[in-house]
Design an enzyme around this catalytic site. Sequence first.
Site, short mmCIF file in Angstrom:
data_model
loop_
_atom_site.label_atom_id
_atom_site.label_comp_id
_atom_site.label_asym_id
_atom_site.label_seq_id
_atom_site.Cartn_x
_atom_site.Cartn_y
_atom_site.Cartn_z
N TYR A 211 -30.91 44.63 -47.12
CA TYR A 211 -30.65 45.19 -48.35
C TYR A 211 -29.66 46.31 -48.43
O TYR A 211 -29.55 47.08 -47.40
CB TYR A 211 -32.28 46.20 -48.40
CG TYR A 211 -33.08 45.51 -49.39
CD1 TYR A 211 -32.66 45.78 -50.57
CD2 TYR A 211 -34.22 44.71 -49.30
CE1 TYR A 211 -33.44 45.22 -51.73
CE2 TYR A 211 -34.95 44.57 -50.35
CZ TYR A 211 -34.62 44.50 -51.67
OH TYR A 211 -35.31 44.12 -52.71
N ASP B 6 -15.17 37.23 -71.69
CA ASP B 6 -15.93 36.41 -70.82
C ASP B 6 -15.41 35.14 -70.50
O ASP B 6 -15.27 34.33 -71.17
CB ASP B 6 -17.42 36.25 -71.50
CG ASP B 6 -18.22 35.43 -70.59
OD1 ASP B 6 -17.81 34.91 -69.61
OD2 ASP B 6 -19.38 35.12 -70.97
N THR C 130 -18.12 34.01 -64.35
CA THR C 130 -18.75 33.43 -63.33
C THR C 130 -17.82 33.14 -62.06
O THR C 130 -16.58 33.42 -62.22
CB THR C 130 -19.45 32.08 -63.59
OG1 THR C 130 -18.46 31.39 -63.75
CG2 THR C 130 -20.36 32.22 -64.68
N ARG D 182 -22.41 30.46 -56.62
CA ARG D 182 -23.03 30.64 -57.98
C ARG D 182 -22.98 32.22 -57.98
O ARG D 182 -23.79 32.97 -57.28
CB ARG D 182 -24.42 30.29 -58.02
CG ARG D 182 -25.23 29.98 -59.08
CD ARG D 182 -26.24 29.08 -59.17
NE ARG D 182 -25.45 27.55 -59.00
CZ ARG D 182 -24.87 27.09 -60.29
NH1 ARG D 182 -25.09 27.92 -61.21
NH2 ARG D 182 -24.46 25.94 -60.09
N GLU E 211 -28.95 48.44 -51.56
CA GLU E 211 -28.80 48.96 -52.84
C GLU E 211 -27.94 50.01 -52.72
O GLU E 211 -27.67 50.68 -51.68
CB GLU E 211 -30.11 49.39 -53.24
CG GLU E 211 -31.21 48.44 -53.51
CD GLU E 211 -32.57 48.81 -54.04
OE1 GLU E 211 -32.66 50.08 -54.05
OE2 GLU E 211 -33.26 48.08 -54.58
N LYS F 43 -17.74 28.12 -61.46
CA LYS F 43 -17.15 27.56 -62.53
C LYS F 43 -15.55 26.99 -61.82
O LYS F 43 -15.36 26.55 -60.66
CB LYS F 43 -17.09 27.68 -63.65
CG LYS F 43 -18.41 27.90 -64.19
CD LYS F 43 -18.83 28.53 -65.67
CE LYS F 43 -20.32 28.60 -65.94
NZ LYS F 43 -20.58 29.32 -67.27
C1 LIG Z 1 -21.55 29.77 -67.70
C2 LIG Z 1 -21.60 31.10 -68.58
C3 LIG Z 1 -21.95 32.11 -68.41
C4 LIG Z 1 -23.27 32.36 -67.74
O1 LIG Z 1 -23.27 32.16 -66.24
P1 LIG Z 1 -24.66 31.80 -65.39
O2 LIG Z 1 -24.22 32.14 -64.21
O3 LIG Z 1 -25.00 30.59 -65.74
O4 LIG Z 1 -25.54 33.08 -66.01
C5 LIG Z 1 -21.86 33.24 -69.29
N1 LIG Z 1 -20.88 33.26 -70.31
C6 LIG Z 1 -20.15 31.96 -70.37
C7 LIG Z 1 -19.06 31.92 -71.59
C8 LIG Z 1 -20.36 30.76 -69.73
O5 LIG Z 1 -19.48 29.92 -69.89
#
Ligand SMILES: *Cc1c(COP(=O)(O)O)cnc(C)c1O
Length: 425
Positions: free
Chosen positions: A47, A193, A219, A228, A49, A222
């Site tokens: 933990y 994003d 993220t 993840r 935090e 990807k």
């Molecule tokens: C995949 C994605 C997310 C979210 O990611 P998660 O890990 O699935 O919550 C947010 N924004 C965009 C543009 C994405 O393609």
Amino acid sequence: MQKDNLVFDLIQKELERQRNGIELIASENFTSLQVMQAMGTVATNKYAEGYPGKRYYGGCEIVDEIETLAIERLKKIFNASWANVQPHSGAQANAAVFLACVKPGEKILGLDLSMGGHLTHGSPANFSGKNHEALFYGVKKDTGLVDYEQLEEIALREKPKMIICGASAYSRDWDYKRIRAVADQIGAIVFADIAHPAGLIAKGLLNDPFDHCHIVSSTTHKTLRGPRGGIIMVRHDFENPWGIKDPKGNTRTITQLLDLAVFPGTQGGPLEHVIAAKAVAFGEILSDDFAVYGKQVIANAQAMAKAFVSKGYNLISDGTDNHLMLIDLRNKNITGKKAQETLDKAHITLNKNAVPFDDKSPFVTSGIRVGVPAVTTRGMKEADVTTVVELIDRVLMNIDNEQEIAAVKNDVHTFMQKFPLYPEL
Ligand SMILES: *Cc1c(COP(=O)(O)O)cnc(C)c1O
């Protein structure tokens, strides 16, 4: 303790599924073995935090070093001055950005979900759309490119507090500079994003959002090819010209507000085992090998797009700048749903996707999204992805022919033996 064979047998089956099939889901990838090994460690027991050096629990001296390493490596990758590596996912990262920057009821402006945007950019089904007044820009019908004139027109008229750029199903690069110029006219925050193309941006293969966007989230699983998870970054330490206050009413810097919004704002204890794996992945991204990977991703996407076009497929925006393409199947008389389900039978995995101005429901759709990050990690080159297009075309052109689909499945399995996945396992 007895080994839980029920679960581990299923995990073994999932490994075999990943090994045998062709993975074209644009948001997926295969992490290195050491990224997975870092995740399956004792760091999960801790933990922690708070943040390195200021935790609410004892015994954090080692995880402090792990988290600091992750932060420093991430800052180096993107030449950022600040980073938070604790978000459990991309959606969690975005939740924190919203909590830090926009109050309930304030306006936000993002790319429409049906045009390639993401749920967390203001969809009514998501916190972002429930808590805020969400406005949307789209893409142009004739070109499939982001409609920057529409973005500007809505922004100047509605004066949103935040403009969001980035997408989940958009195959072209972004003009971040142009969006910032619009935002500066109304004093809006620009939030990029980069969940999808982050790995390509990391190696300078696409436009750099960091000089133009106040806040950048991503993220890590990807194109960054890590575990993840989510991250938030800032390059220039913006001094909060918006005068946004923390929950106690104190004015703080944007980065302080973002830290507070992740913890305690939206999360409790960080996943230090995942943060350890993020640190490993960031180390890999800093290597020259990752630049080779990124260039191959783009080369493969280009080759694949060309192969689809030569077979009469209709690509939104006629091509791609990044790792994915969106295909409108209406001229082939096949729905996205039918294509996804039939390709699944041949162990070719991708997802149905709405195309801009789609006339079908999100459960059916007129298109498919195809991405190459995962097959590129497995070692495919331009000629191989051209073979993949041939296999896809065989399925789609014989969509009700079970025998031919079974034959393609066998060919897929044979083909994928050329690209070993986790031979150590
Ligand atoms: C995949 C994605 C997310 C979210 O990611 P998660 O890990 O699935 O919550 C947010 N924004 C965009 C543009 C994405 O393609």
